[in-house]
Design a protein around this motif. Structure first.
Motif, PDB file in Angstrom:
ATOM      1  N   ALA A  37      73.591 -78.859  13.215  1.00 43.51           N
ATOM      2  CA  ALA A  37      72.975 -79.545  14.351  1.00 43.51           C
ATOM      3  C   ALA A  37      73.871 -79.474  15.585  1.00 43.51           C
ATOM      4  CB  ALA A  37      72.682 -80.998  13.987  1.00 43.51           C
ATOM      5  N   MET A  38      75.183 -79.615  15.387  1.00 49.29           N
ATOM      6  CA  MET A  38      76.109 -79.508  16.515  1.00 49.29           C
ATOM      7  C   MET A  38      76.107 -78.101  17.108  1.00 49.29           C
ATOM      8  SD  MET A  38      79.436 -81.818  15.668  1.00 49.29           S
ATOM      9  CE  MET A  38      79.479 -81.902  13.897  1.00 49.29           C
ATOM     10  N   ASP A  41      73.016 -77.698  19.153  1.00 50.23           N
ATOM     11  CA  ASP A  41      73.199 -78.392  20.431  1.00 50.23           C
ATOM     12  C   ASP A  41      74.083 -77.598  21.375  1.00 50.23           C
ATOM     13  OD1 ASP A  41      71.624 -80.521  19.708  1.00 50.23           O
ATOM     14  OD2 ASP A  41      73.288 -81.798  19.085  1.00 50.23           O
ATOM     15  N   HIS A  42      75.141 -77.047  20.855  1.00 51.77           N
ATOM     16  CA  HIS A  42      76.095 -76.342  21.709  1.00 51.77           C
ATOM     17  C   HIS A  42      75.540 -75.025  22.252  1.00 51.77           C
ATOM     18  CE1 HIS A  42      79.982 -75.186  23.310  1.00 51.77           C
ATOM     19  NE2 HIS A  42      79.853 -74.008  22.700  1.00 51.77           N
ATOM     20  N   LEU A  45      70.990 -75.773  23.140  1.00 55.98           N
ATOM     21  CA  LEU A  45      70.645 -76.851  24.069  1.00 55.98           C
ATOM     22  C   LEU A  45      71.741 -77.121  25.095  1.00 55.98           C
ATOM     23  CD1 LEU A  45      68.991 -79.323  21.527  1.00 55.98           C
ATOM     24  CD2 LEU A  45      67.877 -77.661  23.015  1.00 55.98           C
ATOM     25  N   LEU A  48      73.634 -80.594  24.903  1.00 58.61           N
ATOM     26  CA  LEU A  48      72.829 -81.805  25.123  1.00 58.61           C
ATOM     27  C   LEU A  48      73.031 -82.867  24.044  1.00 58.61           C
ATOM     28  CD1 LEU A  48      70.729 -83.078  26.984  1.00 58.61           C
ATOM     29  CD2 LEU A  48      68.958 -81.969  25.630  1.00 58.61           C
ATOM     30  N   ARG A  49      73.443 -82.493  22.845  1.00 64.27           N
ATOM     31  CA  ARG A  49      73.688 -83.366  21.699  1.00 64.27           C
ATOM     32  C   ARG A  49      72.439 -84.099  21.212  1.00 64.27           C
ATOM     33  NH1 ARG A  49      78.946 -86.338  20.712  1.00 64.27           N
ATOM     34  NH2 ARG A  49      77.985 -86.091  18.712  1.00 64.27           N
ATOM     35  N   LEU A  50      71.290 -83.544  21.467  1.00 65.30           N
ATOM     36  CA  LEU A  50      70.033 -84.149  21.040  1.00 65.30           C
ATOM     37  C   LEU A  50      69.827 -84.000  19.532  1.00 65.30           C
ATOM     38  CD1 LEU A  50      67.317 -85.469  21.800  1.00 65.30           C
ATOM     39  CD2 LEU A  50      66.419 -83.159  22.067  1.00 65.30           C
ATOM     40  N   THR A  51      69.979 -82.791  19.022  1.00 69.05           N
ATOM     41  CA  THR A  51      69.749 -82.520  17.605  1.00 69.05           C
ATOM     42  C   THR A  51      70.734 -83.295  16.734  1.00 69.05           C
ATOM     43  OG1 THR A  51      69.074 -80.295  18.240  1.00 69.05           O
ATOM     44  CG2 THR A  51      69.430 -80.680  15.911  1.00 69.05           C
ATOM     45  N   ASP A  52      71.984 -83.277  17.106  1.00 66.38           N
ATOM     46  CA  ASP A  52      73.015 -83.986  16.343  1.00 66.38           C
ATOM     47  C   ASP A  52      72.761 -85.487  16.327  1.00 66.38           C
ATOM     48  OD1 ASP A  52      75.449 -84.367  14.915  1.00 66.38           O
ATOM     49  OD2 ASP A  52      76.444 -84.858  16.807  1.00 66.38           O
ATOM     50  N   THR A  53      72.402 -86.048  17.456  1.00 62.13           N
ATOM     51  CA  THR A  53      72.140 -87.484  17.531  1.00 62.13           C
ATOM     52  C   THR A  53      70.932 -87.869  16.686  1.00 62.13           C
ATOM     53  OG1 THR A  53      73.066 -87.564  19.759  1.00 62.13           O
ATOM     54  CG2 THR A  53      71.640 -89.392  19.109  1.00 62.13           C
TER      55      THR A  53
END
Length: 118
Positions: A37-38, A41-42, A45, A48-53
């Motif tokens: 997920a990170m 995001d990196h 995205l 944006l850190r959307l997937t990780d969050t």
């Protein structure tokens, strides 16, 4: 992978007991999916850190539940997870607890899960 799915199926089940294998396999796959997920995001995205969050929020309750069941397996209450708020010492104590072998036979939290699988 079945260990991970079983924990997700028992989303908010804080009663009963969980073996070391169940806890650590869930943790392993949780780390793998979190890193994926990170990376998404990196690279996709733009940080944006959307997937990780979203992933972290999705597995928060199952992670606490399997942690509580793991502590039940060694005869401790799930509230011991709160010791993680004590810097360094809390993490060390929890690591020791999560690595401790199961109590033999039935304890006040239920039957030995190792006996149920044999």
């Amino acid at each position: 992978m079945n260990w991970y799915i079983d924990v997700i199926k028992n989303y908010a089940v804080f009663s009963g007991r969980a073996t070391r294998m169940e806890y650590w396999m869930f943790t392993l796959f949780n780390v793998i999916f979190s890193v994926a997920a990170m990376l998404i995001d990196h690279f996709i995205l733009n940080g944006l850190r959307l997937t990780d969050t979203l992933y972290t929020l999705a597995v928060l309750v199952p992670g606490l539940a399997v942690g509580a069941r793991r502590l039940h397996d060694i005869g401790r209450t799930g509230w011991w997870q709160l010791i993680a708020f004590i810097p360094l010492l809390g993490a060390i104590v929890l690591l020791i607890f999560f690595c401790t072998d199961s109590q033999d036979k039935t304890n006040k939290y239920g039957p030995d899960p190792k006996e149920l699988t044999i």
